[in-house]
Design an enzyme around this catalytic site. Structure first.
Site, PDB file in Angstrom:
ATOM      1  CD1 TRP A 124      -2.679   1.588   0.503  1.00 45.81           C
ATOM      2  CD2 TRP A 124      -2.077   1.816   2.653  1.00 45.81           C
ATOM      3  NE1 TRP A 124      -3.425   2.598   1.062  1.00 45.81           N
ATOM      4  CE2 TRP A 124      -3.080   2.758   2.371  1.00 45.81           C
ATOM      5  CE3 TRP A 124      -1.549   1.762   3.949  1.00 45.81           C
ATOM      6  CZ2 TRP A 124      -3.568   3.646   3.327  1.00 45.81           C
ATOM      7  CZ3 TRP A 124      -2.036   2.632   4.903  1.00 45.81           C
ATOM      8  CH2 TRP A 124      -3.029   3.563   4.589  1.00 45.81           C
ATOM      9  CG  ASP A 205      -1.855  -2.768   7.623  1.00 42.68           C
ATOM     10  OD1 ASP A 205      -2.943  -2.673   8.211  1.00 42.68           O
ATOM     11  OD2 ASP A 205      -1.509  -1.998   6.707  1.00 42.68           O
ATOM     12  CE  LYS A 240     -10.164   0.339   3.667  1.00 37.48           C
ATOM     13  NZ  LYS A 240      -9.567   0.868   2.510  1.00 37.48           N
TER      14      LYS A 240
END
Ligand SMILES: Cc1ncc(COP(=O)(O)O)c(C=O)c1O
Length: 392
Positions: A124, A205, A240
């Site tokens: 990312w 993560d 999310k």
């Protein structure tokens, strides 16, 4: 003050959304930014979240500060979600989103153990910015093999073997962003054994829990590290999986070798939070705690999360079939094997540019497609456009 200063570059992903908003073509499709969209193209408030939110508002009597680490009930909910249960070897602080958790971890790693953090190639885009801003030096480890569209296992482990004691290693718990390629349980066990043997610190993560296989199956990486008895961090994002994007709801958990170490960890996590954002934004955390403590709402949330995952998987199949049907010279099976909301399409920069300029299909430069942006209404047009881009 600013006269001699060059303007900062626009954020690669959010900058694309700005360009998308300005595009006046009605057929435009945004497959850039990583937010979930339903079959109508909306990013909905989940029904269980809305119901929990109503309860929060009804019970609210004050907007006084939160504790620096957030409410204890929130920390317990986070630990149950990521570890399966509360754990006396774990310390959790409520952070502003997953980004806040990563940044706090970056600060703690730099202060107490590491000069260098290793990140996957690719990763990312914001990881690089966050850890550079935390004062850490970045190193890449190989991860993705563009030819096989899978993990470059030999190169990955060869690099991990060389990482020295004290360094930090960022790993994606599941739904690797941007590739959608995850480690299996055997590979995670090998990674945890290396962390233990060589003395480096993993920062896991965890931004897509529930989007891979299920809330429970997706935490296998964390469970394997927990069982290994090493120190590691987990950065959770609930943007999310609870759809709480703008409420900035996340957590940093430090899992330690002993309960005494966890007490030391929480003291420094709170000290680092205090000088950064002082204490967390309450609303999203209260929603999660309320939802978790209500069995009906918890059940409803899980069903909604399952439905989001299944919709994405349906779109993966439609994309793979749509491209194959249009005679694309590529084995598209990787699209359905990847996990999470992204597909690493293999489209190059020229093709991405063609799609944006000629077809109003917005994809980030790495070729990462947000599969959750595909809908029954746009899938045919997108397949058509990608097939044309690939044939050029
Ligand atoms: C891999 C990864 N980590 C962390 C985050 C940060 O999430 P948040 O929006 O909660 O800060 C994201 C968001 O896109 C992500 O993709």
């Amino acid at each position: 003050m600013w006269k001699e200063i060059e303007p900062a570059p626009a954020d690669a992903i959010l900058g694309l959304t700005e360009a998308f908003k300005k595009d006046s073509r009605t057929e435009k499709v945004n497959l850039g930014v990583g937010v979930y969209k339903d079959a109508t193209g909306a990013t909905p408030v989940l029904a269980a979240v809305k119901a929990a939110e109503m309860k929060v508002l009804e019970a609210e009597t004050s907007k006084s500060y939160m504790p620096i680490a957030g409410e204890a009930a929130y920390g317990a909910a986070v630990q149950k979600m990521i570890l399966g249960d509360v754990c006396d070897r774990a310390a959790t602080v409520h952070t502003p989103g997953g980004t806040g958790a990563l940044r706090l971890a970056g600060e703690l790693l730099r202060t107490f153990s590491s000069k260098t953090i290793w990140i996957s190639n690719p990763t990312w885009a914001n990881h690089k910015n966050i850890f550079t801003a935390s004062g850490l030096t970045l190193q890449d480890y190989p991860y993705y093999n563009a030819e096989t569209k899978a993990l470059d296992e030999d190169a990955f482990f060869a690099a991990l073997e060389t990482i020295p004691s004290g360094d930090a290693v960022l790993l994606h718990a599941c739904c690797h962003n941007p590739t959608g390629v995850d480690l299996n349980a055997k590979q995670w066990t090998r990674v945890a054994a290396l962390a233990k043997a060589n003395g480096w610190t993993a920062l896991i993560d965890f931004a897509y829990q529930g989007f891979g296989e299920s809330v429970e199956a997706d935490r296998k990486s964390v469970e394997i590290f927990l069982a290994a008895g090493v120190d590691f961090f987990v950065a959770s994002s609930f943007s999310k999986n609870f759809g709480l994007y703008c409420e900035r709801t996340g957590a940093l958990t430090s899992v330690t070798a002993t309960a005494a170490d966890a007490a030391t960890a929480i003291s420094h996590m709170k000290a680092a939070a205090r000088v950064s954002y002082s204490n967390p934004p309450a609303h999203g955390g209260l929603i999660i705690t309320t939802l978790f403590n209500d069995p009906e709402l918890s059940k409803g949330w899980k069903a909604e999360l399952d439905a989001m995952r299944e919709r994405i998987n349906g779109m993966r199949s439609a994309l793979a079939e749509g491209l194959t049907a249009r005679g694309v010279q590529m084995d598209c099976s990787f699209i359905t094997q990847q996990k999470g909301i992204f597909s690493f399409s293999g489209l190059n920069k020229e093709q991405v540019k063609f799609l944006r300029e000629e077809k109003a299909v917005y994809i980030i430069g790495s070729g990462r497609i947000n599969v959750a942006g595909l809908t029954p209404d746009n899938i045919n047009g997108v397949c058509e456009a990608i097939a044309e881009a690939m044939k050029r």
